[in-house]
Design a protein around this motif. Structure first.
Motif, PDB file in Angstrom:
ATOM      1  N   TYR A  42      46.066  46.737  85.634  1.00  0.00           N
ATOM      2  CA  TYR A  42      46.895  45.767  86.307  1.00  0.00           C
ATOM      3  C   TYR A  42      46.342  45.727  87.694  1.00  0.00           C
ATOM      4  O   TYR A  42      46.171  46.566  88.392  1.00  0.00           O
ATOM      5  N   ASN A  43      45.930  44.380  87.977  1.00  0.00           N
ATOM      6  CA  ASN A  43      45.371  44.036  89.637  1.00  0.00           C
ATOM      7  C   ASN A  43      46.326  42.782  89.865  1.00  0.00           C
ATOM      8  O   ASN A  43      46.652  42.088  89.376  1.00  0.00           O
ATOM      9  N   MET A  44      46.517  42.788  91.032  1.00  0.00           N
ATOM     10  CA  MET A  44      47.240  41.697  91.969  1.00  0.00           C
ATOM     11  C   MET A  44      46.763  41.844  93.323  1.00  0.00           C
ATOM     12  O   MET A  44      46.537  42.641  93.998  1.00  0.00           O
ATOM     13  N   SER A  45      46.597  40.468  93.925  1.00  0.00           N
ATOM     14  CA  SER A  45      46.083  40.522  95.441  1.00  0.00           C
ATOM     15  C   SER A  45      46.744  39.170  95.832  1.00  0.00           C
ATOM     16  O   SER A  45      47.493  38.316  95.091  1.00  0.00           O
ATOM     17  N   LEU A  46      46.892  39.182  97.147  1.00  0.00           N
ATOM     18  CA  LEU A  46      47.702  38.101  97.913  1.00  0.00           C
ATOM     19  C   LEU A  46      47.032  37.923  99.405  1.00  0.00           C
ATOM     20  O   LEU A  46      46.654  38.842  99.815  1.00  0.00           O
ATOM     21  N   ASN A  47      46.979  36.615  99.509  1.00  0.00           N
ATOM     22  CA  ASN A  47      46.177  36.316 100.947  1.00  0.00           C
ATOM     23  C   ASN A  47      47.284  35.208 101.575  1.00  0.00           C
ATOM     24  O   ASN A  47      47.656  34.130 101.013  1.00  0.00           O
ATOM     25  N   ALA A  48      47.197  35.195 102.948  1.00  0.00           N
ATOM     26  CA  ALA A  48      47.666  34.301 103.650  1.00  0.00           C
ATOM     27  C   ALA A  48      47.536  34.068 105.135  1.00  0.00           C
ATOM     28  O   ALA A  48      46.649  35.054 105.614  1.00  0.00           O
ATOM     29  N   ASN A  49      47.441  32.916 105.791  1.00  0.00           N
ATOM     30  CA  ASN A  49      46.968  32.725 107.047  1.00  0.00           C
ATOM     31  C   ASN A  49      47.709  31.562 107.695  1.00  0.00           C
ATOM     32  O   ASN A  49      48.106  30.836 107.047  1.00  0.00           O
ATOM     33  N   LYS A  50      47.659  31.847 109.189  1.00  0.00           N
ATOM     34  CA  LYS A  50      48.714  31.016 109.903  1.00  0.00           C
ATOM     35  C   LYS A  50      47.926  30.875 111.282  1.00  0.00           C
ATOM     36  O   LYS A  50      47.655  31.949 112.011  1.00  0.00           O
ATOM     37  N   GLY A  51      48.002  29.689 111.731  1.00  0.00           N
ATOM     38  CA  GLY A  51      47.533  29.152 113.145  1.00  0.00           C
ATOM     39  C   GLY A  51      48.648  28.914 114.090  1.00  0.00           C
ATOM     40  O   GLY A  51      49.512  28.645 113.548  1.00  0.00           O
ATOM     41  N   PHE A  52      48.548  29.450 115.512  1.00  0.00           N
ATOM     42  CA  PHE A  52      49.787  28.923 116.233  1.00  0.00           C
ATOM     43  C   PHE A  52      49.521  29.118 117.698  1.00  0.00           C
ATOM     44  O   PHE A  52      48.385  29.638 117.925  1.00  0.00           O
ATOM     45  N   ALA A  53      50.049  28.264 118.404  1.00  0.00           N
ATOM     46  CA  ALA A  53      49.835  28.143 120.010  1.00  0.00           C
ATOM     47  C   ALA A  53      48.466  27.846 120.167  1.00  0.00           C
ATOM     48  O   ALA A  53      47.865  28.248 121.222  1.00  0.00           O
ATOM     49  N   ASP A  54      47.779  27.036 119.144  1.00  0.00           N
ATOM     50  CA  ASP A  54      46.470  26.560 119.653  1.00  0.00           C
ATOM     51  C   ASP A  54      45.225  27.675 119.442  1.00  0.00           C
ATOM     52  O   ASP A  54      44.321  27.261 119.175  1.00  0.00           O
ATOM     53  N   ARG A  55      45.466  28.899 120.285  1.00  0.00           N
ATOM     54  CA  ARG A  55      44.394  29.619 120.442  1.00  0.00           C
ATOM     55  C   ARG A  55      44.464  30.811 119.458  1.00  0.00           C
ATOM     56  O   ARG A  55      43.629  31.685 119.441  1.00  0.00           O
ATOM     57  N   PHE A  56      45.565  31.115 118.651  1.00  0.00           N
ATOM     58  CA  PHE A  56      46.045  32.252 118.147  1.00  0.00           C
ATOM     59  C   PHE A  56      45.692  32.015 116.576  1.00  0.00           C
ATOM     60  O   PHE A  56      46.150  30.757 115.981  1.00  0.00           O
ATOM     61  N   HIS A  57      45.060  32.797 115.745  1.00  0.00           N
ATOM     62  CA  HIS A  57      45.072  32.745 114.064  1.00  0.00           C
ATOM     63  C   HIS A  57      45.465  34.212 113.609  1.00  0.00           C
ATOM     64  O   HIS A  57      44.957  34.974 114.009  1.00  0.00           O
ATOM     65  N   VAL A  58      46.202  34.347 112.484  1.00  0.00           N
ATOM     66  CA  VAL A  58      46.567  35.314 111.877  1.00  0.00           C
ATOM     67  C   VAL A  58      46.219  35.337 110.243  1.00  0.00           C
ATOM     68  O   VAL A  58      46.659  34.195 109.927  1.00  0.00           O
ATOM     69  N   SER A  59      45.489  36.122 109.959  1.00  0.00           N
ATOM     70  CA  SER A  59      45.240  36.455 108.578  1.00  0.00           C
ATOM     71  C   SER A  59      45.789  37.769 107.857  1.00  0.00           C
ATOM     72  O   SER A  59      45.774  38.900 108.572  1.00  0.00           O
ATOM     73  N   LEU A  60      46.362  37.706 106.739  1.00  0.00           N
ATOM     74  CA  LEU A  60      46.909  38.920 106.128  1.00  0.00           C
ATOM     75  C   LEU A  60      46.306  38.789 104.583  1.00  0.00           C
ATOM     76  O   LEU A  60      46.249  37.814 103.978  1.00  0.00           O
ATOM     77  N   SER A  61      46.252  40.147 104.006  1.00  0.00           N
ATOM     78  CA  SER A  61      45.646  40.105 102.586  1.00  0.00           C
ATOM     79  C   SER A  61      45.997  41.462 102.275  1.00  0.00           C
ATOM     80  O   SER A  61      46.145  42.538 102.901  1.00  0.00           O
TER      81      SER A  61
END
Length: 286
Positions: A42-61
């Motif tokens: 069984y395999n499962m994966s998740l990805n998410a990303n978000k930019g904020f305050a013009d200069r910051f960018h966050v990615s989660l996986s």
């Protein structure tokens, strides 16, 4: 994303080894086995990303996988020098679970420069059980302690890196500097045939630098990369493995992780109206 799969298979193998010296009696071994196994994954994966305050960018996986298998092995061994025959039946099962988490925080200094912090964690957990019976004489069937075992393995790795990217307008080139640190823990807990445990941690620093330049006519890049390869737990665990009586092995507790450093360079250019490309590469590692 998610996926599920099943497996079922039958394997039949045999190996024979003879050695004759000065016309003497053949010395050697013959072994064979029939293995029937089935399981599921069984395999499962998740990805998410978000930019904020013009200069910051966050990615989660993240991802998770699990595999479970059951198997039965009928094994035969023969020693030709003593005409010794042994038959073993082995019932086994195992569970493997792995999950990992990755995160990236990027900060845009300006239109040509940025900093990013990367963190990754992975964890692997494995349970292995097998019960073996010596059935050479079916009337005197008994547990074979050499091939009977139960142990758990729990390995994990942390890695963190800081990247600096700088694009130079005048040179039309990009510079990347990466400073990475990784730490891996190998851990095994054995409950049978002998209560035993062993763990060891490996740490490494892995810097990397690269510069590349590209125009309409030519491009070139140079880079330096370092890496480290962690040995397996079986390679460092200081205990004899005699499940194969004809090839007894043991790990080396003094074994260190292997490190490598590599340098590379590449240059290519387009010549003539036909747009032919010429490229040259140079690599060195050690």
């Amino acid at each position: 994303n998610a996926s599920y799969s099943t497996s079922d298979g039958l394997t039949n193998s045999r190996n024979t080894n003879y050695n004759i010296q000065d016309g003497g009696t053949p010395q050697g071994t013959s072994d064979g086995s029939v293995r029937n196994s089935n399981g599921h994954t069984y395999n499962m994966s998740l990805n998410a990303n978000k930019g904020f305050a013009d200069r910051f960018h966050v990615s989660l996986s993240g991802d998770f996988s699990e595999s479970v298998n059951d198997n039965f092995t009928a094994k035969e061994d023969t020693t030709t020098s003593t005409i010794t025959y042994k038959a073993i039946n082995i019932d086994g099962n195992g569970t493997n679970r792995r999950w990992s988490l990755g995160s990236v925080l990027q900060y845009e200094i300006d239109e040509n420069r940025n900093l990013s912090f990367n963190y990754n964690y992975s964890d692997t957990y494995r349970v292995t059980e097998q019960l073996a019976y010596d059935v050479t004489d079916p009337a005197l069937s008994q547990v074979d302690t050499v091939n009977t075992q139960r142990f758990t393995t729990a390995n994990n790795t942390h890695s963190a890196s800081l990247d600096f990217n700088n694009y130079f307008d005048k040179l039309k080139g990009n510079l990347l500097i990466r400073l990475e640190y990784a730490s891996t823990m190998l851990d095994r807990d054995e409950s049978f045939p002998d209560p035993d445990g062993y763990n060891r941690r490996f740490n490494s620093f892995r810097p990397m630098v690269s510069f590349n330049r590209q125009t309409m006519i030519n491009s070139w890049n140079v880079s330096y990369t370092s890496s480290a390869s962690t040995p397996s737990l079986e390679q460092v665990r200081p205990k004899l493995d005699n499940t194969n009586l004809y090839s007894v092995t043991s790990g080396n507790p003094l074994l260190q992780q292997s490190r490598s450093h590599s340098f590379s360079g590449r240059y290519s250019t387009v010549i003539g109206e036909a747009g032919r490309q010429i490229a040259r590469e140079l690599e060195a590692s050690g």
